[in-house]
Design a protein around this motif. Structure first.
Motif, PDB file in Angstrom:
ATOM      1  N   TRP A   1       4.881  -2.536   9.984  1.00  0.00           N
ATOM      2  CA  TRP A   1       4.627  -3.170   8.693  1.00  0.00           C
ATOM      3  C   TRP A   1       5.348  -4.509   8.668  1.00  0.00           C
ATOM      4  O   TRP A   1       6.520  -4.591   9.058  1.00  0.00           O
TER       5      TRP A   1
ATOM      6  N   ALA B   1       9.218  -2.783   9.204  1.00  0.00           N
ATOM      7  CA  ALA B   1       9.510  -1.511   9.877  1.00  0.00           C
ATOM      8  C   ALA B   1       8.474  -1.266  10.963  1.00  0.00           C
ATOM      9  O   ALA B   1       7.353  -1.766  10.875  1.00  0.00           O
TER      10      ALA B   1
ATOM     11  N   THR C   1      11.735   5.027  15.126  1.00  0.00           N
ATOM     12  CA  THR C   1      11.540   4.028  14.078  1.00  0.00           C
ATOM     13  C   THR C   1      12.605   2.947  14.138  1.00  0.00           C
ATOM     14  O   THR C   1      13.687   3.152  14.702  1.00  0.00           O
TER      15      THR C   1
ATOM     16  N   TYR D   1      14.001  -0.501  11.476  1.00  0.00           N
ATOM     17  CA  TYR D   1      13.845  -1.152  10.179  1.00  0.00           C
ATOM     18  C   TYR D   1      14.565  -2.491  10.146  1.00  0.00           C
ATOM     19  O   TYR D   1      15.611  -2.670  10.782  1.00  0.00           O
TER      20      TYR D   1
ATOM     21  N   THR E   1      10.822   3.964   4.239  1.00  0.00           N
ATOM     22  CA  THR E   1      10.638   4.921   5.324  1.00  0.00           C
ATOM     23  C   THR E   1       9.235   4.763   5.894  1.00  0.00           C
ATOM     24  O   THR E   1       8.250   4.860   5.152  1.00  0.00           O
ATOM     25  N   ILE E   2       9.160   4.535   7.188  1.00  0.00           N
ATOM     26  CA  ILE E   2       7.884   4.456   7.869  1.00  0.00           C
ATOM     27  C   ILE E   2       7.583   5.806   8.505  1.00  0.00           C
ATOM     28  O   ILE E   2       8.475   6.480   9.030  1.00  0.00           O
ATOM     29  N   SER E   3       6.331   6.215   8.418  1.00  0.00           N
ATOM     30  CA  SER E   3       5.934   7.489   9.013  1.00  0.00           C
ATOM     31  C   SER E   3       4.465   7.407   9.410  1.00  0.00           C
ATOM     32  O   SER E   3       3.778   6.439   9.097  1.00  0.00           O
ATOM     33  N   ARG E   4       4.026   8.433  10.137  1.00  0.00           N
ATOM     34  CA  ARG E   4       2.620   8.453  10.530  1.00  0.00           C
ATOM     35  C   ARG E   4       2.086   9.878  10.528  1.00  0.00           C
ATOM     36  O   ARG E   4       2.838  10.836  10.680  1.00  0.00           O
TER      37      ARG E   4
ATOM     38  N   LEU F   1      -0.914   5.368   9.079  1.00  0.00           N
ATOM     39  CA  LEU F   1       0.468   4.915   8.995  1.00  0.00           C
ATOM     40  C   LEU F   1       0.859   4.809   7.526  1.00  0.00           C
ATOM     41  O   LEU F   1       0.018   4.469   6.682  1.00  0.00           O
ATOM     42  N   TYR F   2       2.127   5.101   7.232  1.00  0.00           N
ATOM     43  CA  TYR F   2       2.606   5.033   5.855  1.00  0.00           C
ATOM     44  C   TYR F   2       3.883   4.208   5.775  1.00  0.00           C
ATOM     45  O   TYR F   2       4.620   4.084   6.745  1.00  0.00           O
ATOM     46  N   LEU F   3       4.131   3.694   4.585  1.00  0.00           N
ATOM     47  CA  LEU F   3       5.418   3.057   4.288  1.00  0.00           C
ATOM     48  C   LEU F   3       5.815   3.499   2.884  1.00  0.00           C
ATOM     49  O   LEU F   3       5.198   3.090   1.894  1.00  0.00           O
TER      50      LEU F   3
ATOM     51  N   CYS G   1      -0.163  -4.139   7.755  1.00  0.00           N
ATOM     52  CA  CYS G   1       0.092  -3.234   8.858  1.00  0.00           C
ATOM     53  C   CYS G   1      -0.465  -3.871  10.132  1.00  0.00           C
ATOM     54  O   CYS G   1      -1.392  -4.691  10.078  1.00  0.00           O
TER      55      CYS G   1
END
Length: 125
Positions: free
Chosen positions: A35, A48, A57, A59, A68-71, A78-80, A95
């Motif tokens: 991101w 991130a 990860t 940051y 918090t970045i995740s997938r 992908l999420y933030l 992204c």
């Protein structure tokens, strides 16, 4: 790879938001997803990143502890998660995908190969 970012909006300081980025056209494997954000009049900056397969990860200091970045590999998404938002977090959030990067998690925009269209986050004080 096509990337579609969503989830931005207008919130107040202290609120939370979750951005999503759906990837299509390629299964994300040993790649990095990240991101970035760009505020008016400023350069695009790293927020991130996540090494997709193993979940490592990284940051930027400005968001560490708040974002918090995740997938979700099954959904290729992908999420933030952004908590405790501040007015200075206001920006267009992008992204991006770095295909088989040479570095662990690149932080420079030119090391990313594909970009989403951006989603606007506005944080009012």
């Amino acid at each position: 790879v096509q990337l579609q970012a969503s989830g931005g909006g207008l919130v107040q300081a202290g609120d939370s938001l979750r951005l999503s980025c759906a990837a299509s056209g390629r299964t994300i494997g040993n790649d990095v997803m990240g991101w970035f954000r760009q505020a008016p009049g400023k350069e695009r900056e790293f927020v991130a990143g996540i090494r997709w397969r193993i979940g490592i990860t990284y940051y930027a200091d400005t968001v560490k502890g708040r974002f918090t970045i995740s997938r979700d590999a099954a959904k290729n998404t992908l999420y933030l998660r952004m908590n405790s938002l501040k007015p200075e977090d206001t920006a267009l959030y992008y992204c991006a995908a770095s295909i088989l990067p040479a570095f662990e998690i690149p932080t420079i925009p030119r090391h990313y190969d594909y970009w989403g269209q951006g989603t606007l986050v506005t944080v009012s004080s």
